[in-house]
Design a protein around this motif. Structure first.
Motif, PDB file in Angstrom:
ATOM      1  N   ARG A 104      38.882 -15.509 -27.461  1.00 21.86           N
ATOM      2  CA  ARG A 104      38.862 -15.795 -26.602  1.00 21.86           C
ATOM      3  C   ARG A 104      38.823 -14.849 -25.049  1.00 21.86           C
ATOM      4  O   ARG A 104      39.771 -14.670 -23.757  1.00 21.86           O
ATOM      5  CB  ARG A 104      41.398 -14.882 -26.363  1.00 21.86           C
ATOM      6  CG  ARG A 104      41.107 -13.336 -27.367  1.00 21.86           C
ATOM      7  CD  ARG A 104      42.377 -13.476 -28.150  1.00 21.86           C
ATOM      8  NE  ARG A 104      43.656 -13.097 -27.257  1.00 21.86           N
ATOM      9  CZ  ARG A 104      44.214 -12.629 -27.185  1.00 21.86           C
ATOM     10  NH1 ARG A 104      44.831 -13.158 -28.182  1.00 21.86           N
ATOM     11  NH2 ARG A 104      45.659 -12.769 -26.426  1.00 21.86           N
TER      12      ARG A 104
ATOM     13  N   ALA B  95      45.000 -18.579 -26.415  1.00 20.01           N
ATOM     14  CA  ALA B  95      45.845 -17.986 -26.954  1.00 20.01           C
ATOM     15  C   ALA B  95      47.319 -18.103 -27.438  1.00 20.01           C
ATOM     16  O   ALA B  95      47.567 -17.610 -28.774  1.00 20.01           O
ATOM     17  CB  ALA B  95      45.020 -16.273 -27.033  1.00 20.01           C
TER      18      ALA B  95
ATOM     19  N   GLU C  39      39.360 -14.598 -21.048  1.00 20.42           N
ATOM     20  CA  GLU C  39      40.725 -13.570 -20.221  1.00 20.42           C
ATOM     21  C   GLU C  39      39.568 -12.926 -19.908  1.00 20.42           C
ATOM     22  O   GLU C  39      39.963 -12.480 -18.596  1.00 20.42           O
ATOM     23  CB  GLU C  39      40.641 -13.031 -21.756  1.00 20.42           C
ATOM     24  CG  GLU C  39      42.444 -13.584 -22.344  1.00 20.42           C
ATOM     25  CD  GLU C  39      42.569 -13.513 -23.630  1.00 20.42           C
ATOM     26  OE1 GLU C  39      42.962 -11.916 -23.622  1.00 20.42           O
ATOM     27  OE2 GLU C  39      43.458 -13.786 -24.818  1.00 20.42           O
TER      28      GLU C  39
ATOM     29  N   THR D 166      48.012 -25.090 -30.345  1.00 17.41           N
ATOM     30  CA  THR D 166      47.120 -24.441 -29.541  1.00 17.41           C
ATOM     31  C   THR D 166      46.112 -25.843 -29.395  1.00 17.41           C
ATOM     32  O   THR D 166      45.282 -26.530 -30.628  1.00 17.41           O
ATOM     33  CB  THR D 166      45.918 -23.544 -30.718  1.00 17.41           C
ATOM     34  OG1 THR D 166      47.106 -22.940 -31.168  1.00 17.41           O
ATOM     35  CG2 THR D 166      44.974 -22.590 -29.604  1.00 17.41           C
TER      36      THR D 166
ATOM     37  N   PHE E 289      39.319 -20.972 -27.295  1.00 19.53           N
ATOM     38  CA  PHE E 289      39.414 -20.080 -28.424  1.00 19.53           C
ATOM     39  C   PHE E 289      40.040 -21.624 -29.534  1.00 19.53           C
ATOM     40  O   PHE E 289      39.777 -20.730 -30.512  1.00 19.53           O
ATOM     41  CB  PHE E 289      41.262 -19.999 -27.553  1.00 19.53           C
ATOM     42  CG  PHE E 289      42.913 -19.132 -28.725  1.00 19.53           C
ATOM     43  CD1 PHE E 289      41.935 -18.243 -28.916  1.00 19.53           C
ATOM     44  CD2 PHE E 289      42.914 -19.666 -29.173  1.00 19.53           C
ATOM     45  CE1 PHE E 289      42.771 -17.026 -30.184  1.00 19.53           C
ATOM     46  CE2 PHE E 289      43.907 -19.709 -30.385  1.00 19.53           C
ATOM     47  CZ  PHE E 289      43.695 -17.767 -30.065  1.00 19.53           C
TER      48      PHE E 289
END
Length: 632
Positions: free
Chosen positions: A94, A144, A98, A153, A88
């Motif tokens: 993402r 994310a 996921e 991040t 990410f």
């Protein structure tokens, strides 16, 4: 951190009403202080009701659930390598991480459900593997969302635990597993239950109680979005089902209600949700479960069933329904959305609203009466409601006209024609630049549409959001003025918005930046349910005329000229659905085909959408255009 600050600015809106604090005020007035014995008694009573409801499920449903569980008995738990988590940050993707995480969560929940339905101990080794794998994950927070940590991040910082949506989702599911299968897990190893409580405390409960600076909590004089009830509800579930200290349970209940008040306080009195109907199941739809849980564990001492606003937050979703799976999809919404029938029924039951109960049964049928299988507590909620949903007649009773002034959304209906329009501003939650946008459906067929939202990437919630075509006003049903589109920000808004019967008026000039050189742009929507027509009038004054000005209409239909100033919108099979009439002397027309460049948009619309542009011929500084949509 820049991406996180942009996300917060995008998703948070200024407080629009004085704090009502319905939830925390009721707790304070009740003087409630739960004892551990009371909570344990409540847990056991609820557990027995759930197990009884599971036994009462139709045999076909139980067979389907056990067959699903059987597919995961020899499941190989996919790895979550650090390189995948880091994607990410490095590429903005993402989905890869996921997808694997969802596979793990779905497998574990399916195995647990199989054991609950069948009572067969064959699932327990795989359940233990999956539960242990979950407890061993370095983090439950998505790549994310990890930008909430102080270093921004990156990989999850071991010195800081933050709480995001999936952290909460995992906590509620793991908590429900421990609650429902505690004896079975103890027989496998008593360490499992001990580890569950340790991880829930470390990852979720401790940071939840120890911090007030998570943006979604709302303790910053800003109104949070769906994250608030979604996370608060899951934290409450995890603590009520597994908490071992009365003081901690009461602290969590108190904070959940105070934080959720910040969410409710952001609503106007009409209950309108500026995030749109696709997010309702995670916004208002999660709110009802907080109300139900708190009312239940308190033995009815906490009761909000007499508060109209909370009821209207539930009614919003039926207002935004068009037909079948279609909804009024303003903001980050998809055109086909099936709201959670359990949440809708919860509102109907809590507020004694038969219309919502029947609508919930309608949604239940559209979902083929399927139970949730991705989260164990969601499955519990579905089981608790299954019998009532299955026995309630499925009906839709939408009002002919509904106006939501807090979000400036109008929805009107005639036989075989549904119209919706919005004013608002371009700083709303999950915003698109779409002030003055509208949609038209002929029966259950989309004709003039909002493209909706695509697959989320790093760009979606960043300073590059409005480089995405489907966020731009030129790809909504909005004017382009002097070659200039609308601008993002709450200051870019509709003004002089007013509804007179079924006539909606607004001035769009303030939605455009200075380079549009627009002094006034009065847009009028005149919906006539008797004639099944929509008259759209645009009355404008410009400071200068320096580029082309046009009206845009986005459609999935085939568009053909059926006469001078007359366009027919037809279905893929060739059936005429709507006719657009305009002055050929004042407006020329052209079309632009937009290929759907995203899997989520392709799922909504197929290969492409078509933009019809009516271009003003008169180079004057002022003018008035009128177009009419009618049934063929």
């Amino acid at each position: 951190m820049k991406q996180l600050f942009f996300l917060m600015g995008l998703l948070l809106i200024a407080r629009v009403a004085p704090p009502r604090n319905y939830l925390s005020s009721a707790l304070e007035a009740s003087g409630l202080h739960l004892t551990l014995e009371q909570v344990q008694t409540w847990r056991e009573a609820r557990k027995q009701k759930v197990l009884t409801a599971i036994k009462a499920l139709p045999d076909s449903v139980k067979a389907s659930l056990t067959a699903r569980a059987d597919r995961y008995i020899d499941f190989t738990w996919p790895a979550l390598p650090v390189s995948l988590y880091h994607e990410f940050k490095t590429t903005g993707n993402r989905t890869h991480y996921e997808t694997r995480l969802t596979e793990r969560r779905t497998a574990l929940a399916s195995l647990v459900i199989g054991e609950l339905v069948s009572g067969d101990p064959k699932y327990m080794p795989a359940i233990a593997d999956g539960l242990w794998a979950t407890l061993e994950e370095s983090t439950w927070v998505l790549p994310a969302h990890v930008g909430m940590q102080h270093i921004g991040t990156d990989l999850p910082d071991p010195d800081e635990n933050v709480v995001d949506l999936i952290d909460g989702e995992t906590a509620s599911s793991v908590g429900a597993i421990q609650w429902l299968l505690s004896s079975e897990l103890d027989r496998f190893s008593p360490v499992l239950g001990k580890r569950v409580r340790y991880e829930l405390t470390r990852r979720v409960i401790a940071p939840y109680l120890g911090r007030n600076d998570f943006w979604w909590m709302g303790f910053n004089n800003r109104v949070p979005n769906n994250w608030n009830p979604w996370i608060n509800g899951n934290v409450l579930v995890a603590e009520l089902l597994t908490g071992v200290h009365a003081d901690t349970i009461n602290l969590v209940l108190d904070k959940v209600l105070r934080s959720t008040d910040n969410f409710v306080n952001g609503y106007g009195d009409d209950g309108g949700c500026d995030e749109g109907p696709t997010y309702w199941s995670e916004a208002g739809g999660k709110l009802i479960h907080i109300l139900e849980l708190a009312s239940s564990v308190s033995g009815g001492r906490l009761d909000w069933s007499g508060i109209p606003l909370l009821h209207r937050i539930g009614s919003y979703i039926s207002t935004m329904h068009i037909a079948g799976p279609y909804v009024v999809n303003f903001a980050d919404a998809t055109p086909r959305t099936l709201p959670d029938p359990v949440s809708v029924y919860g509102f109907g039951q809590y507020f004694h609203d038969d219309t919502l109960r029947h609508f919930a049964a309608y949604l239940f049928d559209l979902r083929h009466r399927a139970l949730p299988t991705g989260n164990v507590h969601d499955f519990v909620l579905g089981v608790e409601t299954y019998g009532a949903l299955a026995s309630t007649p499925a009906e839709v009773a939408a009002p002919a006209l509904r106006w939501l002034p807090s979000v400036q959304v109008m929805v009107a209906r005639a036989p075989d024609l549904v119209f919706a329009a919005q004013g608002g501003n371009n700083g709303e939650s999950h915003n698109h630049n779409d002030v003055g946008n509208f949609i038209l459906y002929a029966g259950d067929a989309p004709v003039i549409v909002d493209a909706g939202v695509g697959t989320y990437t790093a760009k979606t919630f960043s300073s590059q959001r409005y480089t995405l075509w489907n966020m731009q006003s030129q790809w909504h049903n909005c004017p382009v003025i002097n070659g200039v589109q609308q601008k993002d920000g709450a200051q870019y808004k509709a003004t002089d918005v007013r509804l007179d019967g079924s006539v909606l008026r607004m001035n769009l000039a303030s939605a455009y930046p200075a380079e549009a050189a627009v002094k006034r742009w009065d847009r009028t929507f005149d919906f006539n349910p008797r004639d099944k027509t929509l008259r759209l009038e645009d009355d404008f004054v410009l400071d200068v005329r320096k580029d082309s000005t046009c009206l845009n209409f986005l459609t999935p239909c085939t568009v053909t000229q059926s006469g001078p100033g007359r366009l027919t919108f037809s279905s893929p099979s060739g059936t005429p659905l709507l006719v657009l009439s305009f002055s050929a002397a004042a407006l020329s027309w052209q079309t632009t085909v937009k290929d759907m460049d995203d899997a989520r948009l392709q799922d909504s619309w197929g290969k492409s959408l078509t933009r019809v542009s009516l271009v003003l011929k008169d180079p004057g500084l002022s003018g008035k255009t009128e177009v009419r949509f009618s049934m063929p």
